[in-house]
Design a protein around this motif. Sequence first.
Motif: not given
Length: 207
Positions: A104-125
């Motif tokens: 339930v840590d919103l800051t941690l949710l945001q940080i981890t989501a941002a990191f995963a999203g960064f790697c996700l789209f880089a991985g797709i490309v």
Amino acid sequence: RAPGVPLKHIFARPMMWRTLHITLINFLFVVAVYYFLSWVPTIVAGAGFSTQVATSVSVLANLTGVAGGILLGWFASRLGLRRVTFAALVGMGIGTALFGGAGVDLTLLQITAAFAGFCLFAGIVGIYAIITQSFPAGLRATGTGFVIGVGRGGSALSPIVAGIFFAAGVGNQGVSLVMGGCAILAAIALLFFRLQEPSPEPATKGL
């Protein structure tokens, strides 16, 4: 009209194992990708946050993903495509697992989501670039279409499998570890994949 290339040619030697290998890499990564994209809002909302907050976390992941997709090309030209893509796949797996354990840590949710999203789209490309390098010119359209088509099956299967796990009582962290682990497996498979373009002669003979 130029004749098309029959599907059988991407499964003729020496192309068969290369086709199956890159298809497996893409399929595993797609499973992780669509789990993350499909379940981020639900996981955030399930942590007690409003729909607006859940949507904002999802948007944040997509925005950092745009940056990841752009930067992969820059890094790949300097560090090598496979090396950078491997890092992106591992990062996606780790980011997904950490997101599932953020609670339930919103800051941690945001940080981890941002990191995963960064790697996700880089991985797709990165994977799409690798797919195009996996087949000689005469087989590229057929091979790419097959690999991506199988990957679409993973995109449909991923949210369903995750839903089954959730319905069975497995928590966010457990499901995220399993689904994020698919990206790690894809990265490991990539380590053993050769980027060199094979000779097209045996596969296209007689076309």
